[in-house]
Design an enzyme around this catalytic site. Structure first.
Site, PDB file in Angstrom:
ATOM      1  N   HIS A 113       0.861  -1.183   0.000  1.00 45.61           N
ATOM      2  CA  HIS A 113       0.000   0.000   0.000  1.00 45.61           C
ATOM      3  C   HIS A 113       0.895   1.229   0.000  1.00 45.61           C
ATOM      4  CE1 HIS A 113      -2.912   3.009   1.073  1.00 45.61           C
ATOM      5  NE2 HIS A 113      -2.183   3.340   2.117  1.00 45.61           N
TER       6      HIS A 113
ATOM      7  N   HIS B 197       1.077   5.747  -1.438  1.00 47.11           N
ATOM      8  CA  HIS B 197       0.382   6.936  -1.924  1.00 47.11           C
ATOM      9  C   HIS B 197       1.128   7.501  -3.135  1.00 47.11           C
ATOM     10  CE1 HIS B 197      -0.861   7.636   2.617  1.00 47.11           C
ATOM     11  NE2 HIS B 197      -1.337   6.508   2.129  1.00 47.11           N
TER      12      HIS B 197
ATOM     13  N   TYR C 159      -4.088  -1.645 -22.783  1.00 46.93           N
ATOM     14  CA  TYR C 159      -4.317  -3.069 -22.476  1.00 46.93           C
ATOM     15  C   TYR C 159      -3.643  -3.532 -21.195  1.00 46.93           C
ATOM     16  CZ  TYR C 159       0.342  -4.576 -23.894  1.00 46.93           C
ATOM     17  OH  TYR C 159       1.686  -4.773 -23.943  1.00 46.93           O
TER      18      TYR C 159
ATOM     19  N   HIS D 132      -6.765   8.898  -1.200  1.00 48.05           N
ATOM     20  CA  HIS D 132      -5.780   8.153  -0.421  1.00 48.05           C
ATOM     21  C   HIS D 132      -4.628   7.626  -1.293  1.00 48.05           C
ATOM     22  CE1 HIS D 132      -5.351   5.275   3.262  1.00 48.05           C
ATOM     23  NE2 HIS D 132      -4.189   5.580   2.729  1.00 48.05           N
TER      24      HIS D 132
HETATM   25 ZN   LIG Z   1      -2.302   5.029   3.264  1.00 50.82          ZN
END
Ligand SMILES: [Zn+2]
Length: 211
Positions: A91, A93, A112, A154
């Site tokens: 994860h 940003h 694609y 986010h």
């Molecule tokens: Zn975050």
């Protein structure tokens, strides 16, 4: 095994920042381990991380280790619980993903390569406060049939079969987000039709598989 995974988690976290995907300690990484996960600690600079800084936790939030886990551990736990195909989660940003997500936009099939995330588009999960179960629910919904999603206001979350593959996937998606952002600044994107994307997805199911 655990020691090697801890080291790989640290190296991938450092590579995530070196690649420009992430700045400071805003992103987080995890990998499945012993009926739970290893996850990056909360608010620590990745540059100086050592094995003991990595936190092991189960999916209910019970931790082992001297550090606090990333404040965003909850959606990592939710993904491992809901998705048997997730072995490692990244994860971050990244600028272009975050910019699209702040417009509430996902990434349609303008190129694609969008199929790399497993579907004909990459959705944007609805907004909820970071660290909440509500955000986990939105992320799980946006990931249906996909290995990646943007998150409104986010950033980006993606998963793969191991940490290096999660990093590769995140870099590919940030590149797609950069091109899509460029297109939006010039005009309207032309979208590849569902039938063609279905063909691409079939080809991708064997993409990168060496004999
Ligand atoms: Zn975050």
């Amino acid at each position: 095994m655990t020691a090697a995974l801890r080291q790989q988690l640290i190296e991938t976290a450092q590579a995530m920042n070196a690649s420009g995907l992430n700045q400071g300690s805003s992103g987080n990484l995890s990998v499945r381990c012993d009926e739970g996960m290893l996850i990056t600690p909360s608010g620590m600079n990745y540059a100086g991380l050592i094995d003991d800084d990595v936190v092991w936790m189960d999916y209910s939030g019970n931790c082992r280790g001297s550090r606090k886990p990333s404040s965003e551990w909850r959606f990592h736990a939710a993904i491992y619980t809901h998705r048997a195909d997730a072995q490692a989660i990244l994860h971050a940003h990244p600028v272009n993903c975050a910019a699209l997500a702040c417009l509430g936009k996902g990434i349609p099939a303008f190129h694609y390569m969008v199929a790399i995330a497993g579907g004909k588009d990459i959705r944007c999960a609805d907004y909820a406060t970071f660290g909440t179960a509500e955000l986990s629910d939105h992320v799980i919904a946006a990931l249906e049939g996909r290995k990646a999603c943007l998150m409104a206001h986010h950033g980006l979350t993606c998963f793969a079969e191991d940490l290096p593959e999660a990093l590769v996937l995140a870099i590919e998606i940030e590149q797609l987000a950069a091109v899509y952002s460029r297109i939006l600044s010039m005009g309207e994107a032309k979208i590849i039709g569902d039938a063609e994307m279905a063909k691409v997805l079939t080809k991708f199911s064997s993409y990168g598989v060496q004999d």
